[in-house]
Motif scaffolding. Structure first.
Motif, PDB file in Angstrom:
ATOM      1  N   LYS A   1       0.843  -1.194   0.000  1.00 35.39           N
ATOM      2  CA  LYS A   1       0.000   0.000   0.000  1.00 35.39           C
ATOM      3  C   LYS A   1       0.873   1.236   0.000  1.00 35.39           C
ATOM      4  CE  LYS A   1       1.271   0.848   4.288  1.00 35.39           C
ATOM      5  NZ  LYS A   1       2.049   2.042   4.659  1.00 35.39           N
ATOM      6  N   PRO A   2       0.373   2.397  -0.458  1.00 36.95           N
ATOM      7  CA  PRO A   2      -0.878   2.536  -1.199  1.00 36.95           C
ATOM      8  C   PRO A   2      -0.759   1.920  -2.577  1.00 36.95           C
ATOM      9  CG  PRO A   2       0.309   4.615  -1.213  1.00 36.95           C
ATOM     10  CD  PRO A   2       1.083   3.702  -0.311  1.00 36.95           C
TER      11      PRO A   2
ATOM     12  N   ASN B   1      -1.931  -5.118   0.510  1.00 39.71           N
ATOM     13  CA  ASN B   1      -1.476  -5.348   1.881  1.00 39.71           C
ATOM     14  C   ASN B   1      -1.992  -4.287   2.863  1.00 39.71           C
ATOM     15  OD1 ASN B   1      -0.202  -6.666   3.964  1.00 39.71           O
ATOM     16  ND2 ASN B   1       1.741  -5.600   3.663  1.00 39.71           N
ATOM     17  N   TYR B   2      -3.298  -4.280   3.048  1.00 37.10           N
ATOM     18  CA  TYR B   2      -3.911  -3.619   4.192  1.00 37.10           C
ATOM     19  C   TYR B   2      -4.355  -4.760   5.104  1.00 37.10           C
ATOM     20  CZ  TYR B   2      -4.066   1.052   2.066  1.00 37.10           C
ATOM     21  OH  TYR B   2      -3.733   2.271   1.528  1.00 37.10           O
TER      22      TYR B   2
ATOM     23  N   ARG C   1      -5.275  -5.458   8.147  1.00 37.01           N
ATOM     24  CA  ARG C   1      -6.275  -5.512   9.210  1.00 37.01           C
ATOM     25  C   ARG C   1      -7.608  -6.071   8.718  1.00 37.01           C
ATOM     26  NH1 ARG C   1      -2.862  -1.351  10.007  1.00 37.01           N
ATOM     27  NH2 ARG C   1      -1.851  -1.303  12.045  1.00 37.01           N
ATOM     28  N   ARG C   2      -7.902  -5.954   7.433  1.00 35.21           N
ATOM     29  CA  ARG C   2      -9.151  -6.534   6.939  1.00 35.21           C
ATOM     30  C   ARG C   2      -9.082  -8.061   6.896  1.00 35.21           C
ATOM     31  NH1 ARG C   2     -11.824  -5.107   2.136  1.00 35.21           N
ATOM     32  NH2 ARG C   2     -11.410  -2.930   2.616  1.00 35.21           N
TER      33      ARG C   2
ATOM     34  N   ASN D   1       0.128   5.873   6.395  1.00 30.30           N
ATOM     35  CA  ASN D   1      -0.592   5.172   7.458  1.00 30.30           C
ATOM     36  C   ASN D   1      -2.063   5.565   7.581  1.00 30.30           C
ATOM     37  OD1 ASN D   1       1.412   3.451   8.332  1.00 30.30           O
ATOM     38  ND2 ASN D   1       2.222   4.877   9.857  1.00 30.30           N
TER      39      ASN D   1
ATOM     40  N   HIS E   1      -4.375   3.087   6.058  1.00 28.28           N
ATOM     41  CA  HIS E   1      -4.776   1.922   6.851  1.00 28.28           C
ATOM     42  C   HIS E   1      -6.105   2.196   7.567  1.00 28.28           C
ATOM     43  CE1 HIS E   1      -1.448  -0.893   6.539  1.00 28.28           C
ATOM     44  NE2 HIS E   1      -0.595   0.109   6.645  1.00 28.28           N
TER      45      HIS E   1
ATOM     46  N   ASP F   1      -8.982   2.261   4.914  1.00 26.78           N
ATOM     47  CA  ASP F   1      -9.312   0.910   4.467  1.00 26.78           C
ATOM     48  C   ASP F   1     -10.023   0.129   5.567  1.00 26.78           C
ATOM     49  OD1 ASP F   1      -8.893  -1.322   2.378  1.00 26.78           O
ATOM     50  OD2 ASP F   1      -8.150  -2.216   4.241  1.00 26.78           O
ATOM     51  N   SER F   2      -9.558   0.255   6.805  1.00 24.86           N
ATOM     52  CA  SER F   2     -10.214  -0.438   7.917  1.00 24.86           C
ATOM     53  C   SER F   2     -11.662  -0.003   8.059  1.00 24.86           C
ATOM     54  CB  SER F   2      -9.454  -0.167   9.219  1.00 24.86           C
ATOM     55  OG  SER F   2      -8.147  -0.691   9.162  1.00 24.86           O
TER      56      SER F   2
ATOM     57  N   GLY G   1      -8.191  -0.762  -3.267  1.00 23.27           N
ATOM     58  CA  GLY G   1      -7.146   0.254  -3.200  1.00 23.27           C
ATOM     59  C   GLY G   1      -7.527   1.538  -3.900  1.00 23.27           C
TER      60      GLY G   1
ATOM     61  N   VAL H   1      -9.774   3.498  -1.535  1.00 24.09           N
ATOM     62  CA  VAL H   1      -8.972   4.126  -0.488  1.00 24.09           C
ATOM     63  C   VAL H   1      -8.282   5.372  -1.034  1.00 24.09           C
ATOM     64  CG1 VAL H   1      -6.963   3.852   1.021  1.00 24.09           C
ATOM     65  CG2 VAL H   1      -8.608   1.979   0.787  1.00 24.09           C
TER      66      VAL H   1
END
Length: 322
Positions: free
Chosen positions: A109-110, A135-136, A138-139, A173, A176, A179-180, A305, A308
């Motif tokens: 990311k991004p 690669n985010y 937390r999902r 950051n 993140h 996206d979360s 992405g 986001v």
């Protein structure tokens, strides 16, 4: 058991070199994850920087080293390619991976340097047969899935307000957090206000910004940056009509609080003294990719992405008006 061949393109910190840091939980990089997972084999490392490539090769001596991504992909024909380069190279590298028939792409990311480039990547992936995982992480984390279920099932009630705290750059950051929230709330957000936080440290060209956003259902979201020179942070607090859910410790700890009677007869309060605490590591992007390959699924994280980046671009645009 099927073993998938992995090539890591971009041998900076997240690609390979975080493995050198003793204090980081292992695996600490994409290359480290590929070596540790018994379902994968790290076959190649690629980087245009001789210094980064030599350092990565020292850490992973069994992988072959390439100064050209094109030569790497053409020679090795990996099943999985990890793109961990600077953001400016993402579009051309995604196209290169698709040209050489890579079955799955893991992208840092991004997604791209702008929403325009992100849209181009999304269209390229849609025309291919490749799985694309952004690669985010937390999902992919159990705690975030738990809160998402609490929201969709109504266990948390209607979401009234959300506050996110982050540090070290909006795109680096803050993405993140966005996206979360897109994952947890399941809906887009409109930017109502934004401003640059001039007191917060940030990567070159990526200042921290604070913002107010609003979902279609009317929930207000506050994005608040802090100075990483003091400490780093990634926390999310969600207030629903039936309780509170708070992520702390970079999203690896979840605190669940429910309302109870208070001293005021007609008012209830959150019972934080009896809050339930859960812990779990971040999601594993490689494991998520392997699951998609095993099930013959084709996730398109590029579309995620793009959303986001579109939101981040809207925050930056609103801040420029200040």
């Amino acid at each position: 058991m099927t073993r998938y061949r992995v090539a890591v393109i971009g041998c900076g910190k997240v690609g390979a070199l975080y493995e050198r840091e003793a204090g980081r939980p292992k695996p600490a990089s994409h290359a480290g994850a590929a070596v540790r997972d018994p379902r994968t084999e790290l076959v190649a490392l690629a980087d245009t920087s001789p210094t980064a490539l030599a350092r990565a090769k020292k850490l992973f001596p069994r992988a072959r080293a390439y100064s050209s991504a094109s030569e790497c992909l053409q020679t090795e024909r990996p099943d999985i390619a990890v793109i961990a380069t600077p953001v400016s190279a993402r579009l051309s590298l995604v196209r290169l991976c698709l040209r050489y028939g890579v079955r799955a792409i893991i992208c840092e990311k991004p997604l791209a340097s702008s929403a325009v480039e992100a849209a181009k990547i999304t269209r390229a992936v849609e025309r291919s047969d490749a799985a694309f995982v952004l690669n985010y992480p937390r999902r992919f984390a159990p705690l975030f899935s738990r809160v998402r279920r609490a929201i969709t099932s109504g266990a948390l009630g209607a979401v009234q307000q959300v506050t996110c705290y982050y540090s070290n750059g909006l795109y680096n950051n803050g993405g993140h957090a966005i996206d979360s929230l897109l994952y947890l709330l399941g809906e887009d957000m409109k930017v109502r206000w934004a401003a640059v936080n001039k007191r917060a440290a940030h990567p070159p060209g990526d200042p921290c910004m604070d913002a107010t956003l609003e979902t279609k259902k009317g929930a207000r979201v506050m994005l608040q940056s802090v100075d990483q020179k003091a400490y780093g942070i990634f926390d999310i607090r969600l207030f629903g009509t039936k309780g509170e859910r708070s992520f702390i410790d970079y999203g690896t700890t979840l605190i669940e609080a429910a309302p109870r009677r208070s001293f005021f007869k007609e008012v209830r309060q959150l019972d934080r003294a009896r809050a339930r605490v859960h812990t779990s590591p971040e999601g594993n992007v490689l494991a998520e990719t392997l699951k998609a390959l095993a099930k013959k699924e084709r996730p398109n994280g590029a579309k995620q992405g793009f959303t986001v980046l579109r939101t981040l671009d809207a925050i930056r645009h609103a801040a420029k008006k200040k």
